[in-house]
Design a protein around this motif. Structure first.
Motif, short mmCIF file in Angstrom:
data_model
loop_
_atom_site.label_atom_id
_atom_site.label_comp_id
_atom_site.label_asym_id
_atom_site.label_seq_id
_atom_site.Cartn_x
_atom_site.Cartn_y
_atom_site.Cartn_z
N GLY A 309 1.29 -1.69 -0.01
CA GLY A 309 0.11 -0.32 -0.06
C GLY A 309 0.72 0.94 -0.16
N SER A 310 0.50 2.61 0.64
CA SER A 310 1.35 3.49 0.57
C SER A 310 2.53 3.57 2.06
CB SER A 310 0.72 4.55 0.56
OG SER A 310 -0.41 4.98 1.93
N ARG A 311 2.59 2.26 2.33
CA ARG A 311 4.04 2.38 3.29
C ARG A 311 5.21 2.11 2.30
NH1 ARG A 311 3.80 2.93 8.62
NH2 ARG A 311 5.89 1.46 8.21
N ILE A 312 6.37 2.72 2.80
CA ILE A 312 7.13 2.15 2.29
C ILE A 312 8.91 2.53 3.17
CG2 ILE A 312 9.09 3.01 0.24
CD1 ILE A 312 6.60 4.38 -1.42
N ASP A 313 9.26 1.03 3.00
CA ASP A 313 10.64 1.04 3.45
C ASP A 313 11.42 0.98 2.73
OD1 ASP A 313 9.81 0.27 6.06
OD2 ASP A 313 8.84 -2.01 5.85
N GLN A 314 12.91 1.19 3.19
CA GLN A 314 13.79 1.42 1.72
C GLN A 314 14.94 1.59 2.52
OE1 GLN A 314 14.82 5.65 0.99
NE2 GLN A 314 12.94 6.17 2.29
N TYR A 315 16.08 0.69 2.47
CA TYR A 315 17.13 0.83 3.33
C TYR A 315 18.94 0.03 1.96
CZ TYR A 315 16.10 -4.54 3.78
OH TYR A 315 16.62 -5.41 3.10
N PHE A 316 19.57 0.90 2.20
CA PHE A 316 21.10 0.17 1.48
C PHE A 316 21.19 -1.28 1.56
CE2 PHE A 316 21.25 4.81 0.44
CZ PHE A 316 21.28 4.97 -0.62
N GLU A 317 20.52 -2.51 0.69
CA GLU A 317 20.34 -3.26 0.31
C GLU A 317 22.38 -4.57 0.71
OE1 GLU A 317 20.27 -5.82 -2.40
OE2 GLU A 317 19.45 -7.75 -0.81
N ARG A 318 22.08 -4.14 -0.50
CA ARG A 318 23.89 -5.01 -0.20
C ARG A 318 24.75 -3.95 -1.93
NH1 ARG A 318 24.12 -6.59 -6.00
NH2 ARG A 318 22.75 -8.24 -6.29
N ALA A 319 25.99 -4.56 -1.88
CA ALA A 319 26.83 -3.52 -3.25
C ALA A 319 26.38 -3.95 -4.42
CB ALA A 319 27.86 -3.77 -2.61
N TRP A 320 26.18 -2.78 -5.32
CA TRP A 320 26.57 -3.69 -6.73
C TRP A 320 27.68 -4.57 -6.97
CZ3 TRP A 320 22.32 -2.47 -9.51
CH2 TRP A 320 21.46 -1.58 -8.89
N LYS A 321 27.78 -5.81 -7.16
CA LYS A 321 28.22 -7.13 -8.07
C LYS A 321 29.25 -5.92 -9.23
CE LYS A 321 25.97 -10.72 -5.94
NZ LYS A 321 25.31 -11.52 -6.06
N PRO A 322 30.00 -6.23 -9.55
CA PRO A 322 31.02 -6.04 -10.49
C PRO A 322 30.36 -6.76 -11.74
CG PRO A 322 32.83 -7.43 -8.64
CD PRO A 322 31.11 -7.26 -8.03
N GLY A 323 30.31 -5.75 -12.18
CA GLY A 323 30.10 -6.25 -14.16
C GLY A 323 28.19 -5.86 -13.63
N GLU A 324 27.35 -6.55 -12.82
CA GLU A 324 26.51 -6.27 -12.71
C GLU A 324 25.59 -4.51 -12.84
OE1 GLU A 324 23.02 -7.06 -9.08
OE2 GLU A 324 25.07 -6.22 -8.74
N ALA A 325 24.52 -4.33 -14.07
CA ALA A 325 24.18 -3.57 -14.12
C ALA A 325 23.46 -2.48 -13.40
CB ALA A 325 23.24 -4.06 -15.56
N ARG A 326 23.96 -1.96 -12.94
CA ARG A 326 23.19 -0.82 -12.20
C ARG A 326 22.06 -0.45 -12.78
NH1 ARG A 326 26.71 2.15 -7.93
NH2 ARG A 326 24.94 3.31 -7.59
N GLY A 327 21.05 -0.12 -12.19
CA GLY A 327 20.02 0.33 -12.61
C GLY A 327 18.26 0.20 -11.84
#
Ligand SMILES: Nc1nc2c(ncn2[C@@H]2O[C@H](COP(=O)(O)OP(=O)(O)OP(=O)(O)O)[C@@H](O)[C@H]2O)c(=O)[nH]1
Length: 352
Positions: A309-327
């Motif tokens: 619904g309109s409750r939103i949680d957010q946190y930095f979860e893990r580092a982008w992996k080498p070669g992983e497409a950021r987006g």
């Protein structure tokens, strides 16, 4: 020598109720048990699998986490679930316990019934079906019969002879339960919780135990080891769909009352603003669930965004992996009449 049957716990509950959160907690407190996890998710992003693989619990290595991604588990029992179980059971190092997380839109009944299939009946038994409930959503009337809305859907679709799809599914998931976890108690007060208990109890004729939790924090000893053998009792836990079938009404349970799609946008420079604007998009379009990852420029980690619904949680979860497409990729789930083009445009606008 006759091998003991491996107990399997089925964890169900509507979108965003807190199933993954509870399992994560369980894996971190498993008291030395080796657990294999089968996860089924609605939507094409595999967010739950990522969250659980990232939890680093010893009870469950990444090899022990199996994702079923070809649709809702209740519809893919023969093609997906049974072969997956068979493979798991052929492993040399068999798990002590199997935990299955259904998608938030799954009917648990066909899955539990599958444990009577000869391929697995001799080797596994359903220890119990645990239904997780978002107490705040119940208190807010999320699953109450919304007559106006159902009538509107009926105008569009003559075949719709159901009650509200949300209400029906909610009841079917409760009907299957051996244990009901009233989760998210932090979001409501004592009177609200009492009303939720009464409402949940009024929806079912069986009387499974009900416990309360916040952030899915329930002791492993409470969740595992119920010893029910639910597959032997599944005929007493019929879903609306089963009952309609028995009445000679033919229509498939194919989830076409719900819609999901993935939205991809560029990097999000102002994550706090983005999340605030997303709340507006969710409310304007009655989005049931939105989750995924955002690319924040200058940050080495990806931002996990979880909206119920309109409750939103957010946190930095893990580092982008080498070669992983950021987006930035978000899966959106709503009723079948949600306006996909407008939502895509609104999320793209919110990201800028
Ligand atoms: N405030 C509050 N938030 C919670 C609680 N339990 C879970 N959440 C949050 O609710 C959101 C959804 O939780 P999940 O565990 O992903 O829910 P789920 O049932 O696995 O969701 P689906 O797999 O999409 O059906 C996340 O943002 C959680 O952090 C709780 O007890 N209180």
């Amino acid at each position: 020598m006759l091998q003991q049957k491996i107990p399997a716990t089925v964890i169900t509950g509507f979108l965003g109720a807190g199933k993954t959160t509870m399992i994560r907690n369980l894996l971190q407190n498993a008291n030395g048990k080796r657990i294999a996890l089968i996860i089924n998710e609605f939507g094409d992003l595999g967010v739950d699998g990522d969250v659980l693989k990232g939890c680093g619990a010893e009870a469950c290595s990444e090899d022990d986490i199996i994702e079923l991604t070809n649709g809702c588990i209740c519809c893919t029992v023969a093609d997906d679930f049974i072969p997956t179980m068979s493979k798991l059971l052929e492993r040399e190092n068999r798990p002590d316990h199997i935990v299955i997380e259904t998608s938030g839109l799954a009917l648990p009944q066909p899955l539990v019934a599958a444990f009577n299939w000869p391929e697995i009946k001799t080797q596994v038994t359903v220890d119990g079906v645990i239904t997780v409930v978002d107490s705040a959503a119940v208190a807010a009337g999320r699953f109450a019969d919304d007559h106006d809305r159902v009538d509107a859907l009926r105008v569009e679709d003559d075949n719709l002879d159901h009650e509200s799809p949300l209400e029906e599914l909610f009841e079917d998931q409760l009907t299957a339960a051996d244990l009901i976890v009233l989760n998210k108690t932090d979001l409501i007060d004592a009177a609200g919780l009492k009303a939720v208990r009464e409402e949940v109890a009024s929806r079912i004729t069986r009387k499974p135990a009900m416990i309360e939790a916040r952030n899915g924090e329930v002791a492993a000893a409470v969740l595992l080891g119920l010893g029910i053998g639910s597959e032997d009792d599944i005929a007493n836990r019929k879903s609306h769909h089963d009952l309609e079938h028995e009445n000679g009404e033919e229509h498939d349970h194919d989830h076409d009352e719900f819609e999901s799609f993935v939205v991809e946008v560029g990097a999000v420079a102002d994550p706090a603003g983005f999340v605030e604007r997303l709340k507006g998009v969710i409310a304007a379009h009655d989005i049931l669930r939105l989750k995924g990852f955002a690319d924040v420029p200058g940050k080495s980690m990806r931002l996990l965004i979880q909206a119920v619904g309109s409750r939103i949680d957010q946190y930095f979860e893990r580092a982008w992996k080498p070669g992983e497409a950021r987006g930035t990729r978000l899966v959106v789930i709503g009723l079948h009449d949600i306006d996909e083009p407008a939502i895509r445009a609104a999320i793209a606008a919110a990201a800028n």
